[in-house]
Design a protein around this motif. Structure first.
Motif, PDB file in Angstrom:
ATOM      1  N   ARG A  55       0.768  -1.085   0.158  1.00  0.00           N
ATOM      2  CA  ARG A  55      -0.119  -0.154   0.118  1.00  0.00           C
ATOM      3  C   ARG A  55       0.726   1.389   0.012  1.00  0.00           C
ATOM      4  NH1 ARG A  55      -3.299  -2.980   3.673  1.00  0.00           N
ATOM      5  NH2 ARG A  55      -2.315  -1.916   5.365  1.00  0.00           N
ATOM      6  N   THR A  56       2.045   1.366   0.852  1.00  0.00           N
ATOM      7  CA  THR A  56       2.717   2.272   0.720  1.00  0.00           C
ATOM      8  C   THR A  56       3.551   2.533  -0.677  1.00  0.00           C
ATOM      9  OG1 THR A  56       3.394   2.004   3.291  1.00  0.00           O
ATOM     10  CG2 THR A  56       4.978   3.377   1.898  1.00  0.00           C
ATOM     11  N   ALA A  57       3.953   1.366  -1.017  1.00  0.00           N
ATOM     12  CA  ALA A  57       4.790   1.648  -2.439  1.00  0.00           C
ATOM     13  C   ALA A  57       3.758   2.197  -3.625  1.00  0.00           C
ATOM     14  CB  ALA A  57       5.146   0.380  -2.783  1.00  0.00           C
ATOM     15  N   ASP A  58       2.240   1.506  -3.520  1.00  0.00           N
ATOM     16  CA  ASP A  58       1.320   1.916  -4.456  1.00  0.00           C
ATOM     17  C   ASP A  58       1.206   3.629  -4.097  1.00  0.00           C
ATOM     18  OD1 ASP A  58       1.015  -0.344  -5.587  1.00  0.00           O
ATOM     19  OD2 ASP A  58      -0.501  -0.763  -4.441  1.00  0.00           O
ATOM     20  N   ALA A  59       1.093   4.190  -2.898  1.00  0.00           N
ATOM     21  CA  ALA A  59       1.010   5.657  -2.602  1.00  0.00           C
ATOM     22  C   ALA A  59       1.724   6.296  -3.239  1.00  0.00           C
ATOM     23  CB  ALA A  59       0.544   5.737  -1.120  1.00  0.00           C
ATOM     24  N   LEU A  60       3.244   5.858  -2.937  1.00  0.00           N
ATOM     25  CA  LEU A  60       4.528   6.778  -3.480  1.00  0.00           C
ATOM     26  C   LEU A  60       4.392   6.735  -5.004  1.00  0.00           C
ATOM     27  CD1 LEU A  60       6.799   5.448  -0.941  1.00  0.00           C
ATOM     28  CD2 LEU A  60       6.177   7.688  -0.919  1.00  0.00           C
ATOM     29  N   GLN A  61       3.902   5.756  -5.550  1.00  0.00           N
ATOM     30  CA  GLN A  61       4.033   5.687  -7.051  1.00  0.00           C
ATOM     31  C   GLN A  61       2.947   6.610  -7.676  1.00  0.00           C
ATOM     32  OE1 GLN A  61       6.395   4.660  -8.875  1.00  0.00           O
ATOM     33  NE2 GLN A  61       7.587   3.380  -7.543  1.00  0.00           N
ATOM     34  N   SER A  62       1.832   6.814  -7.038  1.00  0.00           N
ATOM     35  CA  SER A  62       0.560   7.361  -7.545  1.00  0.00           C
ATOM     36  C   SER A  62       0.796   8.815  -7.250  1.00  0.00           C
ATOM     37  CB  SER A  62      -0.559   6.644  -6.996  1.00  0.00           C
ATOM     38  OG  SER A  62      -0.751   6.889  -5.631  1.00  0.00           O
ATOM     39  N   THR A  63       1.482   9.346  -6.473  1.00  0.00           N
ATOM     40  CA  THR A  63       1.476  10.667  -6.114  1.00  0.00           C
ATOM     41  C   THR A  63       2.307  11.586  -7.003  1.00  0.00           C
ATOM     42  OG1 THR A  63       2.312  12.323  -4.371  1.00  0.00           O
ATOM     43  CG2 THR A  63       3.913  10.560  -4.889  1.00  0.00           C
ATOM     44  N   ARG A  64       1.892  12.732  -7.432  1.00  0.00           N
ATOM     45  CA  ARG A  64       2.395  13.821  -8.320  1.00  0.00           C
ATOM     46  C   ARG A  64       3.854  14.152  -7.821  1.00  0.00           C
ATOM     47  NH1 ARG A  64      -2.357  17.744  -9.309  1.00  0.00           N
ATOM     48  NH2 ARG A  64      -0.670  18.922 -10.214  1.00  0.00           N
ATOM     49  N   LEU A 104      24.090   6.293  -0.495  1.00  0.00           N
ATOM     50  CA  LEU A 104      23.356   6.839  -1.749  1.00  0.00           C
ATOM     51  C   LEU A 104      23.129   5.896  -3.013  1.00  0.00           C
ATOM     52  CD1 LEU A 104      25.581  10.142  -1.650  1.00  0.00           C
ATOM     53  CD2 LEU A 104      23.256   9.444  -0.410  1.00  0.00           C
ATOM     54  N   GLU A 105      22.572   4.809  -2.455  1.00  0.00           N
ATOM     55  CA  GLU A 105      22.137   3.793  -3.416  1.00  0.00           C
ATOM     56  C   GLU A 105      20.434   3.704  -3.591  1.00  0.00           C
ATOM     57  OE1 GLU A 105      24.189   0.367  -2.255  1.00  0.00           O
ATOM     58  OE2 GLU A 105      25.918   0.813  -3.539  1.00  0.00           O
ATOM     59  N   LEU A 106      19.885   3.608  -4.433  1.00  0.00           N
ATOM     60  CA  LEU A 106      18.553   3.912  -4.827  1.00  0.00           C
ATOM     61  C   LEU A 106      17.642   2.699  -4.038  1.00  0.00           C
ATOM     62  CD1 LEU A 106      16.420   5.289  -6.598  1.00  0.00           C
ATOM     63  CD2 LEU A 106      16.444   3.367  -8.389  1.00  0.00           C
ATOM     64  N   LEU A 107      16.838   3.144  -3.261  1.00  0.00           N
ATOM     65  CA  LEU A 107      15.890   2.243  -2.696  1.00  0.00           C
ATOM     66  C   LEU A 107      14.269   2.302  -3.510  1.00  0.00           C
ATOM     67  CD1 LEU A 107      16.354   3.118   1.177  1.00  0.00           C
ATOM     68  CD2 LEU A 107      17.029   0.883  -0.230  1.00  0.00           C
ATOM     69  N   HIS A 144      14.608   7.492 -18.057  1.00  0.00           N
ATOM     70  CA  HIS A 144      13.687   6.850 -18.841  1.00  0.00           C
ATOM     71  C   HIS A 144      14.202   5.270 -18.789  1.00  0.00           C
ATOM     72  CE1 HIS A 144      11.903  10.475 -20.191  1.00  0.00           C
ATOM     73  NE2 HIS A 144      13.055  10.990 -20.485  1.00  0.00           N
ATOM     74  N   ALA A 145      15.382   5.087 -18.716  1.00  0.00           N
ATOM     75  CA  ALA A 145      15.823   3.547 -18.512  1.00  0.00           C
ATOM     76  C   ALA A 145      15.475   2.883 -17.351  1.00  0.00           C
ATOM     77  CB  ALA A 145      17.441   3.615 -18.847  1.00  0.00           C
ATOM     78  N   PRO A 146      15.394   1.661 -17.558  1.00  0.00           N
ATOM     79  CA  PRO A 146      15.002   0.826 -16.201  1.00  0.00           C
ATOM     80  C   PRO A 146      15.981   1.088 -15.453  1.00  0.00           C
ATOM     81  CG  PRO A 146      14.697  -0.427 -18.265  1.00  0.00           C
ATOM     82  CD  PRO A 146      15.213   0.824 -18.423  1.00  0.00           C
ATOM     83  N   VAL A 147      15.734   1.219 -14.003  1.00  0.00           N
ATOM     84  CA  VAL A 147      16.676   1.316 -13.054  1.00  0.00           C
ATOM     85  C   VAL A 147      16.533   0.102 -11.916  1.00  0.00           C
ATOM     86  CG1 VAL A 147      17.188   3.720 -13.215  1.00  0.00           C
ATOM     87  CG2 VAL A 147      15.525   2.985 -11.623  1.00  0.00           C
ATOM     88  N   ARG A 148      17.555  -0.377 -11.501  1.00  0.00           N
ATOM     89  CA  ARG A 148      17.640  -1.525 -10.269  1.00  0.00           C
ATOM     90  C   ARG A 148      17.678  -0.906  -8.779  1.00  0.00           C
ATOM     91  NH1 ARG A 148      22.278  -2.737  -8.407  1.00  0.00           N
ATOM     92  NH2 ARG A 148      24.109  -2.243  -9.679  1.00  0.00           N
ATOM     93  N   ILE A 149      17.034  -1.315  -8.041  1.00  0.00           N
ATOM     94  CA  ILE A 149      17.132  -1.200  -6.683  1.00  0.00           C
ATOM     95  C   ILE A 149      18.681  -1.289  -6.195  1.00  0.00           C
ATOM     96  CG2 ILE A 149      16.277  -1.401  -4.404  1.00  0.00           C
ATOM     97  CD1 ILE A 149      14.240   0.056  -6.263  1.00  0.00           C
TER      98      ILE A 149
END
Length: 75
Positions: free
Chosen positions: A5-14, A24-27, A40-45
């Motif tokens: 639910r948290t991930a969905d909320a973060l993805q849907s926010t503007r 400093l690595e992507l989460l 634009h390219a796919p990124v990995r966690i």
């Protein structure tokens, strides 16, 4: 599941949201942040920020915040 639910909320926010770990690595990067930062390219966690974002000003800002946080924690 709460994490989903948290991930969905973060993805849907503007608002653009990026979460990084202490190295400093992507989460997380949401779609709004990808658009703002021209990712634009796919990124990995787990990938280092410097390999994802090509705007030097953004990278420097993040590094400054990171250094400030580390300095505050050592006090």
């Amino acid at each position: 599941d709460e994490r989903l639910r948290t991930a969905d909320a973060l993805q849907s926010t503007r608002e653009g949201i990026i979460a990084l770990d202490a190295d400093l690595e992507l989460l997380l990067i949401n779609e709004a942040a990808r658009e703002l930062l021209d990712v634009h390219a796919p990124v990995r966690i787990g990938k280092p920020l410097i390999e994802i974002i090509r705007q030097p000003q953004v990278i420097e800002l993040v590094r400054n915040v990171h250094r400030s946080k580390k300095a505050a924690e050592s006090v």
